[in-house]
Design an enzyme around this catalytic site. Structure first.
Site, mmCIF file in Angstrom:
data_model
loop_
_atom_site.group_PDB
_atom_site.id
_atom_site.type_symbol
_atom_site.label_atom_id
_atom_site.label_comp_id
_atom_site.label_asym_id
_atom_site.label_seq_id
_atom_site.Cartn_x
_atom_site.Cartn_y
_atom_site.Cartn_z
ATOM 1 N N ASP A 233 0.862 -1.186 0.000
ATOM 2 C CA ASP A 233 0.000 0.000 0.000
ATOM 3 C C ASP A 233 0.893 1.229 0.000
ATOM 4 O O ASP A 233 1.425 1.636 1.033
ATOM 5 C CB ASP A 233 -0.909 0.010 1.234
ATOM 6 C CG ASP A 233 -1.933 1.141 1.180
ATOM 7 O OD1 ASP A 233 -1.717 2.115 0.434
ATOM 8 O OD2 ASP A 233 -2.958 1.043 1.877
ATOM 9 N N HIS A 238 1.014 8.080 3.856
ATOM 10 C CA HIS A 238 1.664 7.351 4.940
ATOM 11 C C HIS A 238 3.194 7.451 4.908
ATOM 12 O O HIS A 238 3.867 6.827 5.717
ATOM 13 C CB HIS A 238 1.235 5.890 4.895
ATOM 14 C CG HIS A 238 -0.242 5.712 4.826
ATOM 15 N ND1 HIS A 238 -1.074 6.034 5.873
ATOM 16 C CD2 HIS A 238 -1.052 5.280 3.812
ATOM 17 C CE1 HIS A 238 -2.333 5.788 5.524
ATOM 18 N NE2 HIS A 238 -2.339 5.337 4.282
ATOM 19 N N ILE A 253 0.616 9.447 8.536
ATOM 20 C CA ILE A 253 -0.133 8.639 9.492
ATOM 21 C C ILE A 253 -0.014 7.155 9.164
ATOM 22 O O ILE A 253 0.401 6.779 8.064
ATOM 23 C CB ILE A 253 -1.618 9.047 9.523
ATOM 24 C CG1 ILE A 253 -2.265 8.814 8.145
ATOM 25 C CG2 ILE A 253 -1.767 10.494 9.972
ATOM 26 C CD1 ILE A 253 -3.770 9.061 8.128
ATOM 27 N N GLY A 256 -4.720 2.535 8.120
ATOM 28 C CA GLY A 256 -5.796 1.983 8.943
ATOM 29 C C GLY A 256 -5.740 0.466 9.017
ATOM 30 O O GLY A 256 -5.974 -0.129 10.070
#
Length: 334
Positions: A233, A238, A253, A256
């Protein structure tokens, strides 16, 4: 988005639901290496760790606090007579990325939106058989839900993954995506809603007021998102500080689905004696972002075969994820 121009949001449900996605084939495999050890200690090729599944396990914190953790070492290393390393059930949450070449977003004809306004709201996973450490598989994809919420559209993408040779179904992912700014395409008095399953039956979560049956704490690393993204991903949110700031965050961040992996690991370690094959279904609702380096505290409540959980960012005392894990058997020890 990479440019300053924003995509004009629009939704044509007839076009979106009529689209037939192409099947996506891919493989993840186990590699063998030659050893340089003396012949008396090894007379044949050694099986190297299954790179893809081991890298994923490390990305969601396996053996992060203890490199020889008895309940997690088998996720990254062939222990004793163990022929294959064991695979975390949330490893299959990576499979839908293959539908979009690692972008994390499936292009659906008839649905146009600003990618910077996309939110991954929920993830639901069904495991039909233990996930092999190496396999050639095929994804079949469809739109499982489409809902006009006025200021947003909810898009549900279902990915069913089968073994390529036998056709045996391994698992199913259902990803719920919130497309902010893409709603309002239907009659406000009768908002458009399409779904192929009873959504409330899957997503109903009620965190008990009682003390949790178990609590598990994990310290994420500052580099956690950079490690996890190597599993496929590559969303720059990120990893790229500028992209993160444009999106409203002080720094990149955590994914998820990485947080979901941490929570599922906590359940498996706490109630399954570290056996990932004990899991049947997993559901997670993403509530708030996590910054790499934060401490994840997962509180768990057992109700029969169902373990409800809530994960908090300890430093901010904020809930970031909630959901449940359905086990094949009632836990024998609490």
């Amino acid at each position: 988005m990479a440019t300053n121009e924003r995509t004009v949001a629009s939704v044509d449900p007839d076009v979106a639901l009529a689209y037939r996605f192409p099947e996506v084939s891919f493989a993840y495999d186990e590699r063998c290496v030659r050893t340089s050890a003396p012949r008396r200690t090894c007379s044949r090729r050694l099986r190297a760790p299954c790179r893809d599944v081991a890298l994923y396990a490390l990305g969601v914190g396996a053996c992060g606090a203890d490199a020889v953790d008895d309940k997690e070492l088998h996720l990254v290393h062939h222990r004793d007579s163990q022929r294959h390393i064991k695979v975390l059930p949330t490893f299959v949450s990576l499979f839908p990325n293959k539908n979009s070449n690692g972008r994390g977003i499936v292009n659906v004809p008839g649905i146009h939106f600003d990618e910077s306004l996309l939110l991954h709201g929920q993830q639901y996973i069904e495991i039909y058989k233990p996930i092999p450490s190496c396999a050639s598989v095929v994804n079949k994809v469809k739109v499982a839900g489409l809902h006009d919420k006025g200021k947003a559209t909810i898009l549900e993408i279902e990915t069913t993954t089968s073994l390529k040779d036998s056709g045996e179904v391994l698992c199913m992912n259902r990803s719920t995506i919130f497309l902010r700014g893409a709603g309002g395409f239907s009659d406000s008095s009768r908002p458009y809603s399409y779904t192929t399953y009873p959504a409330n039956q899957i997503s109903r979560i009620s965190i008990p007021n009682s003390a949790p049956s178990a609590v598990h704490e994990d310290q994420t690393q500052q580099s956690q998102a950079l490690l996890y993204r190597l599993s496929g991903d590559y969303n720059p949110l990120h990893s790229d500080p500028m992209v993160a700031q444009i999106a409203g965050f002080t720094r990149p961040i955590l994914h998820g689905l990485c947080t979901l992996g941490f929570a599922a690991r906590a359940v498996i370690k706490s109630f399954c004696n570290g056996d990932p094959a004990a899991v049947r279904n997993i559901f997670g609702r993403f509530l708030l972002h996590v910054y790499p380096g934060e401490t994840l505290v997962t509180e768990m409540w057992v109700d029969g075969q169902r373990v409800q959980y809530q994960t908090k960012a300890k430093e901010r005392d904020r809930a970031v994820l909630s959901g449940y894990v359905l086990l094949k058997h009632i836990p024998s020890s609490l």
